[in-house]
Design an enzyme around this catalytic site. Structure first.
Site, PDB file in Angstrom:
ATOM      1  N   SER A 199     -16.335 -81.303 -87.858  1.00 32.54           N
ATOM      2  CA  SER A 199     -15.223 -81.016 -86.961  1.00 32.54           C
ATOM      3  C   SER A 199     -13.954 -81.708 -87.456  1.00 32.54           C
ATOM      4  O   SER A 199     -13.449 -81.377 -88.521  1.00 32.54           O
ATOM      5  CB  SER A 199     -15.604 -81.426 -85.530  1.00 32.54           C
ATOM      6  OG  SER A 199     -14.731 -80.864 -84.584  1.00 32.54           O
ATOM      7  N   ASP A 252     -20.188 -71.254 -81.853  1.00 31.37           N
ATOM      8  CA  ASP A 252     -19.348 -72.443 -81.672  1.00 31.37           C
ATOM      9  C   ASP A 252     -18.113 -72.069 -80.850  1.00 31.37           C
ATOM     10  O   ASP A 252     -17.305 -71.238 -81.261  1.00 31.37           O
ATOM     11  CB  ASP A 252     -18.937 -72.974 -83.056  1.00 31.37           C
ATOM     12  CG  ASP A 252     -18.201 -74.301 -82.995  1.00 31.37           C
ATOM     13  OD1 ASP A 252     -17.759 -74.704 -81.911  1.00 31.37           O
ATOM     14  OD2 ASP A 252     -18.071 -74.929 -84.062  1.00 31.37           O
ATOM     15  N   HIS A 291     -21.624 -76.098 -81.671  1.00 26.59           N
ATOM     16  CA  HIS A 291     -20.711 -76.906 -82.478  1.00 26.59           C
ATOM     17  C   HIS A 291     -21.399 -77.973 -83.317  1.00 26.59           C
ATOM     18  O   HIS A 291     -20.753 -78.558 -84.183  1.00 26.59           O
ATOM     19  CB  HIS A 291     -19.687 -77.566 -81.548  1.00 26.59           C
ATOM     20  CG  HIS A 291     -18.566 -78.258 -82.257  1.00 26.59           C
ATOM     21  ND1 HIS A 291     -17.683 -77.593 -83.087  1.00 26.59           N
ATOM     22  CD2 HIS A 291     -18.186 -79.564 -82.269  1.00 26.59           C
ATOM     23  CE1 HIS A 291     -16.801 -78.455 -83.570  1.00 26.59           C
ATOM     24  NE2 HIS A 291     -17.086 -79.654 -83.086  1.00 26.59           N
TER      25      HIS A 291
END
Length: 270
Positions: free
Chosen positions: A100, A220, A249
């Site tokens: 991320s 996601d 995610h």
């Protein structure tokens, strides 16, 4: 992980977990209150075993690493601190795995240090030009440091809601409370500016020469596949994308065995 220690970089401490020996792999966690290097990556590193030298820091403002005095978080700071950490450890070449926010830092580090970074694995990554701040990421950045905030955050991170257990919620809430003082300065509203800060310009992405593996969950909602990963195929010179179906995610926790196979097949070995 075999060792926990503090490394001083430019006069400011970084908390690091290290393990094993072999080719070095820097593992960078994502954002959100309560996030730490160990929480994101220790299980993956331990499961993959001693073939690599794992370096797992808490990035500035997370876990046990403070934001340096006079600074605030942001892509430039996190990238400079990651590079400085590896310099301080005397590591001349290394692969980088980032999740991320950490994916954006990994890509920025590869652009800034082309001779040092040998490979990049960007998981559920941020950093894509033009990618908007999703409603789920906005909510995660704003989550209060209590059980309700922890449960709401985990429900957004995982597709499989069976992973949102009471014990997971309690552990995340405790980590959120512990890191609240440092985290509060990182993503104040309006939060779209912090997503913009984590965006790399197209010219920087085009300059990355290290092979890049993108790993992304098809479902996601935090960094959606269509706006986060797919556009990077047009920007990165040496890139491949692996999409995991029925995954949100956090591929490392939602599909741990397949994720570890991807890492072990892509990362350099002795």
């Amino acid at each position: 992980m075999t060792e926990s220690r503090t490394v001083t970089v430019d006069g400011s401490p970084i908390h690091v977990l290290e393990g094993a020996s072999g080719p070095a792999v820097l593992m960078l966690h994502g954002s959100g209150p309560g996030t730490t290097g160990a929480g994101a990556w220790a299980a993956t590193a331990e499961a993959l075993g001693p073939s690599w030298r794992w370096v797992v820091p808490d990035q500035a403002g997370f876990g046990s690493t403070p934001v340096p005095p006079g600074s605030r978080g942001g892509l430039d700071l996190w990238t400079e601190r990651a590079a400085g950490l590896m310099d301080a450890l005397g590591v001349e070449q290394y692969a980088v795995v980032g999740h991320s926010m950490g994916g954006a830092v990994a890509l920025a580090l590869a652009a800034a240090r082309p001779r040092q970074v040998t490979r990049v694995v960007a998981v559920s990554t941020m950093g894509t030009p033009g990618a908007p701040l999703s409603a789920d990421l906005d909510a995660i950045w704003a989550a209060p440091a209590d059980r309700h905030g922890a449960r709401d955050m985990l429900s957004r991170l995982f597709l499989d809601q069976a992973l949102v257990t009471d014990s997971a919620v309690d552990a995340r809430a405790a980590a959120m409370r512990e890191g609240a003082a440092a985290y509060v300065s990182l993503f104040p509203p309006p939060r779209a500016r912090w997503a913009d800060d984590l965006t790399l310009p197209a010219r920087a992405l085009a300059a990355i020469r290290a092979p890049v593996l993108l790993v992304h969950g098809a479902e996601d909602r935090v960094t959606p596949l269509a706006t986060a990963a797919l556009p990077l195929l047009d920007h990165l010179p040496d890139v491949r994308l692996h999409v995991l179906g029925r995954c949100g995610h956090v591929p490392a926790l939602e599909h741990p065995h397949e994720f570890r196979q991807l890492l072990s097949g892509f990362l350099p070995r002795n």
